[in-house]
Design an enzyme around this catalytic site. Structure first.
Site, short mmCIF file in Angstrom:
data_model
loop_
_atom_site.label_atom_id
_atom_site.label_comp_id
_atom_site.label_asym_id
_atom_site.label_seq_id
_atom_site.Cartn_x
_atom_site.Cartn_y
_atom_site.Cartn_z
CD GLU A 278 -2.61 -1.33 2.51
OE1 GLU A 278 -3.21 -0.72 3.90
OE2 GLU A 278 -4.18 -1.85 2.00
CG ASP A 357 -7.63 -5.30 4.87
OD1 ASP A 357 -7.34 -6.02 6.23
OD2 ASP A 357 -7.43 -4.41 4.09
CD GLU A 385 -9.97 -1.44 7.74
OE1 GLU A 385 -8.65 -2.10 8.91
OE2 GLU A 385 -9.80 -0.92 6.44
#
Ligand code: GCW
Length: 674
Positions: A278, A357, A385
């Site tokens: 990332e 993820d 998240e």
């Protein structure tokens, strides 16, 4: 900012058979006066007994023990002795005395917290005998705190480690350390794995004195401090032109840097690194491998006992959604499997639980069972998240347990993820489990009061994976809110149904995503469909799912048998993961006997119904729970109730419009085809 005591709430009544005779704590250890951990142990016991029973326990050294009249008075003995496994403890009662034995002071501290738990849950009885040893050597929290005080994916306020590029050490830090140690967590990374700006300077004179202060504060509770490292630090600190791991100049730079850092902070555990992921820098820039990068750092840290934890969350985040062959799920495996056996012994690869993820449902990462000669750590996320961001309740311990129990078939026995990360499978000692933390500077630490159960539970299962999610939930409720049966029953129901409910009203059958891009909250079915992130559901009017079978991306074949064949086969693949592995028509019959489309409708209505039930049960606790937490939670539950409907209606409507197939139960679905 004010803060609360969470589960170290010593105002709730506990019980202990021998409490009336207990008057002192006796430490049987040499130099006990200097041992910060023993001091913390004594202080914790004193605090707990005075909180529970209003009893002030006096402290004596072993030489003074005789001065108490043993007929009428008894003590709690903290005894260091040889021969026990590191960090393990015995807690037992004999003739009215309680003894906590261990070979190291960390074991004593854990024994003390065990005794306190026993008291709080009415189990401190005559004749009690407890022996515990931690399953996993490293039990770690990863904080994604930035030095400006923000927290990446933080849902409970700002950082309490950093503010305006400064490190904070205060009363709250101590309470954090107590809470963390009380569940057996022994390592903490304080800064975000995306290391930028001031955080790159944490390994310089600018911050090292303060890092030392923090690491000493943690050390008094048996917690090793770790830092996340910027791979390109030599460049970004303005000292070198490049960060090539095979360059002598770069290698020497790191050696000098490590010498300085460990000189200033001798207690430091080591470093966590996110490289070539990332947008973060890494060895790929120099056409080097992850092993080259990790080993360079490991060599430099080795003389000081430093550990390098290197993350496997590496994938191409510039994917073209039109490209159906590239599969993000494969990338961790593809990047690391060829490096198995090439890492130094003080390197640990940290692997997320699933290949994508932290979705509500994913298969277990195929590197578990793939790697056989590399130290491994499991990374989970208690910061929710993708699981409701600590506004929705989602107790994750049942999920973590499924992951830990997953059989990899890397060998005939002791092949579960739990065995691998406990060091049983390959005889490793550098291994364990890390959770991305869910704390912030909110008064209750975790935004949603009940999200604290994930922090508590994570520590408990990393130490004792054989505990059930339910036992842990019960303990947490009891410790936090006392022994009211009605409270226990209701909160237990909420915790134990939360993950199931969340899975039901969000993305179906293991496909994941369907969230708003960037901030990842709330439904957006096509939010990631035409993006560069490699996270697609590929729905059309006939079906949905990603073909990861041997005819598709081949991801299913990365597992060992029989897992590979099971996942590869539509008929055998578990329903819960079906759309993760296969592109399936809406009319396909699941093992449950329902079609995929009917399953989608049904689960979404069911998920909302469970939440409604949860909220009703919660609201009956008015007046039973302390007012502040009750009102805080109520607000979140009412939001969850409404937001679960938003999820249900968007998902159901989307698939109704795509497929044109009505709900066979004729419930309200909005729009489109009639
Ligand atoms: O998916 C991502 C998160 C990022 C996080 C990353 C990671 C810290 O959305 O915020 O960055 O995972 O795990 O590195």
């Amino acid at each position: 900012m004010e803060f609360e005591q969470a589960w170290l709430n010593y105002t709730k009544k506990g019980s202990c058979d021998m409490v009336d005779q207990l008057t002192y704590i006796c430490v049987k250890a040499q130099n006990s006066g200097q041992d910060a951990l023993l001091k913390s142990s004594v202080a914790e016991l004193q605090r707990a007994f005075s909180g529970f029973f209003g009893r002030q326990l006096a402290l004596c050294r072993s030489s003074e023990a005789d001065k108490w009249d043993s007929k009428t008075e008894h003590g709690i003995y903290l005894a260091l002795l040889e021969g026990m496994q590191p960090e393990s403890y015995h807690v037992y009662e004999e003739n009215g005395e309680i003894t906590i034995e261990a070979s190291d002071s960390r074991g004593i501290l854990y024994g003390v917290f065990e005794l306190i738990r026993q008291v709080q849950t009415d189990r401190a009885r005559k004749g009690m005998k407890i022996f515990k040893a931690p399953a996993m050597p490293l039990r770690m929290l990863n904080h994604w705190d930035n030095m400006d005080g923000s927290i990446e994916r933080g849902y409970s306020g700002n950082s309490f480690f950093f503010q305006n590029d400064r490190i904070l050490v205060n009363e709250r830090t101590v309470t954090y350390a107590r809470l963390t140690a009380s569940v057996g967590i022994n390592a903490v990374v304080i800064n975000n794995v995306n290391v930028k700006d001031a955080a790159t300077w944490l390994i310089t004179e600018r911050y090292l004195d303060k890092v030392r202060e923090l690491s000493d504060t943690f050390a008094a509770y048996g917690i090793k401090l770790y830092l996340s490292l910027n791979y390109a630090a030599p460049i970004e600190l303005g000292e070198l032109e490049n960060a090539d791991p095979l360059s002598e100049e770069v290698r020497n730079w790191w050696k000098k840097r490590m010498a300085l850092v460990f000189d200033k902070v001798p207690n430091l555990g080591g470093f966590l690194i996110k490289a070539d992921s990332e947008g973060r820098p890494g060895p790929f820039t120099y056409s080097r491998t992850h092993a080259d990068g990790a080993n360079m750092l490991a060599e430099a840290a080795a003389p000081y006992g430093g550990i390098i934890i290197w993350r496997c969350f590496v994938y191409n985040c510039q994917q073209d959604w039109r490209d159906e062959k590239t599969d993000r799920a494969r990338s961790g495996y593809d990047n690391f499997i060829g490096l198995d056996g090439k890492f130094l012994d003080n390197v640990i690869l940290q692997i997320k639980n699933g290949p994508m993820d932290f979705q509500v449902r994913e298969p277990v990462h195929p590197l578990f069972g793939g790697l056989t000669q590399t130290n491994q750590m499991l990374e989970v996320q208690i910061a929710q998240e993708y699981t409701g961001q600590q506004r929705h309740l989602c107790y994750l311990i049942p999920m973590f347990q499924e992951i830990l129990k997953f059989r990899t078939y890397v060998q005939e026995t002791d092949d579960r993820v739990e065995d691998i990360v406990s060091g049983k499978t390959f005889g490793q000692h550098n291994c364990g489990m890390a959770a991305v933390a869910n704390t912030g500077d909110d008064a209750n630490w975790t935004g949603h009061d009940m999200a604290a159960a994930n922090w508590y539970g994570f520590g408990r299962i990393a130490f004792e994976p054989e505990l059930s999610a339910e036992e842990i939930a019960k303990e947490w409720i009891r410790l936090t809110y006392g022994d009211d049966k009605q409270v226990e029953e209701a909160l237990l129901f909420l915790l134990m149904h939360a993950w199931e409910a969340y899975e039901k009203y969000t993305a179906p059958l293991g496909i994941g995503w369907m969230v708003n891009p960037a901030y990842h909250y709330g439904p957006s079915v096509d939010g990631y469909e035409y993006s560069r992130w490699g996270t697609y559901h590929r729905a059309d009017h006939e079906g949905i799912g990603v073909d990861r079978s041997h005819e598709g991306t081949g991801y299913a074949c990365l597992y060992r048998e029989p897992n590979a064949s099971i996942y590869d086969d539509k008929e055998r693949c578990p329903d819960a993961l079906l759309l993760f592995f296969h592109h399936i028509p809406y009319t396909w019959k699941l093992k449950s006997g329902k079609t995929v489309i009917q399953h989608i409708y049904d689960t979404h209505f069911e998920g909302v119904a469970i939440v409604d039930d949860m909220v009703d049960r919660f609201m009956k606790l008015e007046g039973k729970l302390p007012e502040k937490p009750y009102l805080r939670m109520l607000k979140r539950f009412l939001h969850q109730k409404e937001h679960a409907r938003e999820w249900r209606d968007q998902i159901n409507t989307y698939f109704y419009r795509k497929s044109g197939i009505p709900d066979e139960k004729g419930r309200k679905i909005y729009g489109g085809v009639r």
